[in-house]
Design a protein around this motif. Structure first.
Motif, PDB file in Angstrom:
ATOM      1  N   ALA A 160       0.118   6.744   3.374  1.00 16.71           N
ATOM      2  CA  ALA A 160      -0.753   6.359   4.488  1.00 16.71           C
ATOM      3  C   ALA A 160      -1.665   7.533   4.800  1.00 16.71           C
ATOM      4  CB  ALA A 160       0.070   5.975   5.712  1.00 16.71           C
ATOM      5  N   SER A 161      -2.863   7.222   5.269  1.00 20.59           N
ATOM      6  CA  SER A 161      -3.897   8.241   5.398  1.00 20.59           C
ATOM      7  C   SER A 161      -4.668   8.089   6.706  1.00 20.59           C
ATOM      8  CB  SER A 161      -4.854   8.116   4.192  1.00 20.59           C
ATOM      9  OG  SER A 161      -6.053   8.817   4.397  1.00 20.59           O
ATOM     10  N   PHE A 162      -5.424   9.144   7.036  1.00 19.51           N
ATOM     11  CA  PHE A 162      -6.324   9.081   8.176  1.00 19.51           C
ATOM     12  C   PHE A 162      -7.424   8.035   7.966  1.00 19.51           C
ATOM     13  CE2 PHE A 162      -5.701  13.692   9.903  1.00 19.51           C
ATOM     14  CZ  PHE A 162      -4.390  13.375  10.208  1.00 19.51           C
ATOM     15  N   ASP A 163      -7.587   7.549   6.732  1.00 19.30           N
ATOM     16  CA  ASP A 163      -8.577   6.507   6.469  1.00 19.30           C
ATOM     17  C   ASP A 163      -8.084   5.122   6.904  1.00 19.30           C
ATOM     18  OD1 ASP A 163      -6.736   5.771   4.527  1.00 19.30           O
ATOM     19  OD2 ASP A 163      -8.022   6.278   2.822  1.00 19.30           O
ATOM     20  N   ARG A 164      -6.867   5.095   7.475  1.00 26.03           N
ATOM     21  CA  ARG A 164      -6.226   3.881   7.993  1.00 26.03           C
ATOM     22  C   ARG A 164      -5.777   2.933   6.890  1.00 26.03           C
ATOM     23  NH1 ARG A 164     -10.472   1.797  12.312  1.00 26.03           N
ATOM     24  NH2 ARG A 164     -11.932   2.730  10.852  1.00 26.03           N
ATOM     25  N   ALA A 165      -5.630   3.450   5.694  1.00 23.10           N
ATOM     26  CA  ALA A 165      -5.188   2.634   4.565  1.00 23.10           C
ATOM     27  C   ALA A 165      -3.731   2.922   4.225  1.00 23.10           C
ATOM     28  CB  ALA A 165      -6.067   2.900   3.348  1.00 23.10           C
ATOM     29  N   LEU A 166      -3.031   1.887   3.817  1.00 21.62           N
ATOM     30  CA  LEU A 166      -1.666   1.966   3.309  1.00 21.62           C
ATOM     31  C   LEU A 166      -1.710   1.568   1.840  1.00 21.62           C
ATOM     32  CD1 LEU A 166       1.453   2.200   3.711  1.00 21.62           C
ATOM     33  CD2 LEU A 166       1.415  -0.240   4.289  1.00 21.62           C
ATOM     34  N   VAL A 167      -1.232   2.452   0.947  1.00 22.10           N
ATOM     35  CA  VAL A 167      -1.261   2.183  -0.488  1.00 22.10           C
ATOM     36  C   VAL A 167       0.159   2.188  -1.036  1.00 22.10           C
ATOM     37  CG1 VAL A 167      -2.124   2.953  -2.739  1.00 22.10           C
ATOM     38  CG2 VAL A 167      -3.548   3.252  -0.702  1.00 22.10           C
ATOM     39  N   MET A 168       0.444   1.218  -1.903  1.00 22.57           N
ATOM     40  CA  MET A 168       1.761   1.113  -2.520  1.00 22.57           C
ATOM     41  C   MET A 168       1.621   1.326  -4.023  1.00 22.57           C
ATOM     42  SD  MET A 168       4.566  -1.973  -2.270  1.00 22.57           S
ATOM     43  CE  MET A 168       3.357  -3.234  -2.631  1.00 22.57           C
ATOM     44  N   TYR A 169       2.445   2.222  -4.567  1.00 21.89           N
ATOM     45  CA  TYR A 169       2.440   2.512  -5.993  1.00 21.89           C
ATOM     46  C   TYR A 169       3.772   2.120  -6.610  1.00 21.89           C
ATOM     47  CZ  TYR A 169      -1.396   5.714  -4.747  1.00 21.89           C
ATOM     48  OH  TYR A 169      -2.553   6.262  -4.270  1.00 21.89           O
ATOM     49  N   GLU A 170       3.720   1.690  -7.856  1.00 17.12           N
ATOM     50  CA  GLU A 170       4.922   1.517  -8.669  1.00 17.12           C
ATOM     51  C   GLU A 170       4.968   2.683  -9.640  1.00 17.12           C
ATOM     52  OE1 GLU A 170       8.424   0.227  -9.672  1.00 17.12           O
ATOM     53  OE2 GLU A 170       7.232  -1.102  -8.381  1.00 17.12           O
ATOM     54  N   THR A 171       6.105   3.369  -9.699  1.00 16.59           N
ATOM     55  CA  THR A 171       6.225   4.521 -10.594  1.00 16.59           C
ATOM     56  C   THR A 171       6.998   4.123 -11.847  1.00 16.59           C
ATOM     57  OG1 THR A 171       8.267   5.281  -9.556  1.00 16.59           O
ATOM     58  CG2 THR A 171       6.194   6.133  -8.665  1.00 16.59           C
ATOM     59  N   THR A 172       6.705   4.813 -12.929  1.00 14.68           N
ATOM     60  CA  THR A 172       7.414   4.566 -14.180  1.00 14.68           C
ATOM     61  C   THR A 172       8.016   5.872 -14.664  1.00 14.68           C
ATOM     62  OG1 THR A 172       5.415   4.965 -15.478  1.00 14.68           O
ATOM     63  CG2 THR A 172       5.867   2.689 -14.850  1.00 14.68           C
ATOM     64  N   SER A 173       9.027   5.756 -15.518  1.00 14.07           N
ATOM     65  CA  SER A 173       9.677   6.955 -16.049  1.00 14.07           C
ATOM     66  C   SER A 173      10.018   6.788 -17.521  1.00 14.07           C
ATOM     67  CB  SER A 173      10.954   7.265 -15.265  1.00 14.07           C
ATOM     68  OG  SER A 173      11.869   6.193 -15.375  1.00 14.07           O
ATOM     69  N   TYR A 174       9.196   6.020 -18.225  1.00 10.98           N
ATOM     70  CA  TYR A 174       9.407   5.887 -19.659  1.00 10.98           C
ATOM     71  C   TYR A 174       9.093   7.219 -20.330  1.00 10.98           C
ATOM     72  CZ  TYR A 174       9.209   0.970 -18.395  1.00 10.98           C
ATOM     73  OH  TYR A 174       9.434  -0.229 -17.799  1.00 10.98           O
ATOM     74  N   PRO A 175       9.688   7.502 -21.481  1.00  6.91           N
ATOM     75  CA  PRO A 175       9.461   8.795 -22.148  1.00  6.91           C
ATOM     76  C   PRO A 175       7.999   9.141 -22.349  1.00  6.91           C
ATOM     77  CG  PRO A 175      11.259   7.623 -23.202  1.00  6.91           C
ATOM     78  CD  PRO A 175      10.676   6.669 -22.191  1.00  6.91           C
ATOM     79  N   SER A 176       7.169   8.147 -22.616  1.00  7.39           N
ATOM     80  CA  SER A 176       5.749   8.422 -22.864  1.00  7.39           C
ATOM     81  C   SER A 176       4.858   8.005 -21.701  1.00  7.39           C
ATOM     82  CB  SER A 176       5.294   7.690 -24.132  1.00  7.39           C
ATOM     83  OG  SER A 176       5.483   6.288 -23.970  1.00  7.39           O
ATOM     84  N   HIS A 178       4.857   8.617 -17.586  1.00  6.73           N
ATOM     85  CA  HIS A 178       5.316   9.056 -16.259  1.00  6.73           C
ATOM     86  C   HIS A 178       4.142   8.911 -15.302  1.00  6.73           C
ATOM     87  CE1 HIS A 178       9.162  10.889 -17.587  1.00  6.73           C
ATOM     88  NE2 HIS A 178       8.489  11.093 -18.706  1.00  6.73           N
ATOM     89  N   THR A 179       3.884   7.688 -14.868  1.00  8.21           N
ATOM     90  CA  THR A 179       2.674   7.444 -14.080  1.00  8.21           C
ATOM     91  C   THR A 179       2.971   6.683 -12.801  1.00  8.21           C
ATOM     92  OG1 THR A 179       2.233   5.432 -15.346  1.00  8.21           O
ATOM     93  CG2 THR A 179       1.162   7.454 -16.099  1.00  8.21           C
ATOM     94  N   MET A 180       1.976   6.672 -11.920  1.00 10.13           N
ATOM     95  CA  MET A 180       2.001   5.885 -10.693  1.00 10.13           C
ATOM     96  C   MET A 180       0.888   4.851 -10.790  1.00 10.13           C
ATOM     97  SD  MET A 180       2.442   8.934  -7.865  1.00 10.13           S
ATOM     98  CE  MET A 180       2.069   7.850  -6.511  1.00 10.13           C
ATOM     99  N   HIS A 181       1.249   3.579 -10.630  1.00 11.14           N
ATOM    100  CA  HIS A 181       0.278   2.499 -10.710  1.00 11.14           C
ATOM    101  C   HIS A 181       0.109   1.885  -9.324  1.00 11.14           C
ATOM    102  CE1 HIS A 181       0.555   2.671 -15.096  1.00 11.14           C
ATOM    103  NE2 HIS A 181       1.873   2.705 -14.947  1.00 11.14           N
ATOM    104  N   MET A 182      -1.122   1.852  -8.813  1.00 10.68           N
ATOM    105  CA  MET A 182      -1.360   1.223  -7.524  1.00 10.68           C
ATOM    106  C   MET A 182      -1.192  -0.278  -7.674  1.00 10.68           C
ATOM    107  SD  MET A 182      -4.614   1.463  -4.935  1.00 10.68           S
ATOM    108  CE  MET A 182      -5.641   0.268  -5.783  1.00 10.68           C
ATOM    109  N   ILE A 183      -0.304  -0.862  -6.863  1.00 15.09           N
ATOM    110  CA  ILE A 183      -0.082  -2.304  -6.953  1.00 15.09           C
ATOM    111  C   ILE A 183      -0.515  -3.035  -5.696  1.00 15.09           C
ATOM    112  CG2 ILE A 183       1.779  -2.105  -8.635  1.00 15.09           C
ATOM    113  CD1 ILE A 183       3.770  -2.383  -6.386  1.00 15.09           C
ATOM    114  N   SER A 184      -0.777  -2.302  -4.611  1.00 18.61           N
ATOM    115  CA  SER A 184      -1.216  -2.952  -3.385  1.00 18.61           C
ATOM    116  C   SER A 184      -1.888  -1.926  -2.481  1.00 18.61           C
ATOM    117  CB  SER A 184      -0.015  -3.567  -2.649  1.00 18.61           C
ATOM    118  OG  SER A 184      -0.418  -4.154  -1.432  1.00 18.61           O
ATOM    119  N   ALA A 185      -2.881  -2.391  -1.733  1.00 17.02           N
ATOM    120  CA  ALA A 185      -3.569  -1.522  -0.778  1.00 17.02           C
ATOM    121  C   ALA A 185      -4.045  -2.348   0.394  1.00 17.02           C
ATOM    122  CB  ALA A 185      -4.742  -0.812  -1.439  1.00 17.02           C
TER     123      ALA A 185
END
Length: 198
Positions: A160-176, A178-185
């Motif tokens: 959550a930010s001063f921009d008044r936005a809430l962002v949801m990420y899905e994280t991954t942990s596969y060997p190749s 290791h990322t965060m994917h935005m799935i909702s905002a």
């Protein structure tokens, strides 16, 4: 709530962060002058006092699994503190840090900066009894202002930010992967998402 006690002027400057160590029943506070103090939760007695930051302590998080305190500051330092109040690891991010959280599902530390979020993995081979963070991290930029709040629930990270936005990420942990994917905002997001590694 019933007022039990009040401790006045416990720091020389305004208090800017607070957290709790449930394992030892201690309250930890950080100040505008960069100092950190640990208190007994029942008596209010000062247990430890240490100072390494040159800016405001913007957030504190007690990493229960590793038994380490994490402090963030607008001086750009992310510090992992050991039990003897000496730094276990110091990372110079190079930009003010406004919040920090531990993602226990992925074993990653996530921090909030100005418009962006960084995620640090543990160094390969390090354990929670003696953790070490990789200096290289993933950065995602989806906000328009300071990212002031982060919570991690299972594999998801919410910011959550001063921009008044809430962002949801899905994280991954596969060997190749290791990322965060935005799935909702929700809120004022006008820029397309971007991702980088450093």
């Amino acid at each position: 709530m019933e007022l039990k006690t009040t401790h006045k002027e416990v720091h020389s400057k305004p208090i800017t962060a607070i957290t709790v160590n449930h394992l030892r029943r201690e309250i930890i506070t950080g100040s505008e002058d960069g100092s950190i103090k640990i208190w007994e939760s029942e008596s209010g007695k000062t247990v430890q006092h240490f100072h390494r930051h040159q800016g405001w302590v913007t957030d504190l998080y007690f990493w229960q699994e590793a038994k380490l305190l994490i402090s963030a500051s607008n001086d750009g330092l992310l510090i992992l503190w050991g039990s003897s109040s000496t730094p276990h690891q110091i990372l110079n991010i190079g930009h003010p840090i406004y919040c920090v959280c531990w993602n226990s599902k992925r074993e990653q530390i996530v921090i909030g900066l100005n418009k962006s979020v960084k995620r640090f993995n543990l160094v390969e081979g390090s354990t929670l009894s003696s953790p070490s963070l990789r200096k290289k991290c993933e950065t995602v930029t989806n906000h328009q202002d300071l990212v002031k709040c982060i919570v991690c629930i299972e594999s998801r990270v919410y910011t959550a930010s001063f921009d008044r936005a809430l962002v949801m990420y899905e994280t991954t942990s596969y060997p190749s992967d290791h990322t965060m994917h935005m799935i909702s905002a929700s809120g004022r997001l006008t820029r397309p998402p971007s991702r980088a590694s450093r």
